[in-house]
Design a protein around this motif. Structure first.
Motif, PDB file in Angstrom:
ATOM      1  N   ARG A   9      39.024  37.392  40.254  1.00  0.00           N
ATOM      2  CA  ARG A   9      40.370  37.675  39.721  1.00  0.00           C
ATOM      3  C   ARG A   9      41.101  38.702  40.590  1.00  0.00           C
ATOM      4  N   GLU A  12      42.232  36.818  43.599  1.00  0.00           N
ATOM      5  CA  GLU A  12      43.322  35.906  43.247  1.00  0.00           C
ATOM      6  C   GLU A  12      44.644  36.676  43.122  1.00  0.00           C
ATOM      7  N   ARG A  16      48.075  36.319  45.430  1.00  0.00           N
ATOM      8  CA  ARG A  16      49.374  36.042  44.818  1.00  0.00           C
ATOM      9  C   ARG A  16      50.381  37.133  45.114  1.00  0.00           C
TER      10      ARG A  16
END
Length: 67
Positions: A9, A12, A16
Motif C-alpha cells: 500500500r 502504491e 500514485r
C-alpha cells in the motif's frame, strides 16, 4: 517488520503520488503508514545495534557498556 499488504500500500500510494496525485485522505493514510514503517525500522535497527559486539585486533571484547 510491517506486513506485506502495508508495504504494498505504501508503494502504491507513492506511485500514485508521482502520477495522478493523492486525495487528502490518501495523503493522511500515506503519512500514517510511513510513520508506522519508520517506527518499526528504527526499533529494529536500535535492537540490532544494541546486540553488536566490538572486538579489537587482539581478540578482546571492547564493547562499550550499555546505558
Amino acid at each position: 517488520m510491517l506486513s506485506q499488504e502495508k508495504i504494498a500500500r505504501i508503494n502504491e500510494l507513492a506511485k500514485r503520488a508521482k502520477t495522478t496525485g493523492l486525495t487528502a485522505s490518501e495523503r493522511e493514510e500515506q503519512k500514517e503508514l510511513r510513520n508506522e514503517y519508520l517506527m518499526k525500522f528504527r526499533s529494529s535497527f536500535k535492537s540490532q545495534l544494541e546486540n553488536v559486539k566490538v572486538i579489537d585486533p587482539l581478540g578482546n571484547d571492547v564493547t562499550p557498556t550499555k546505558k
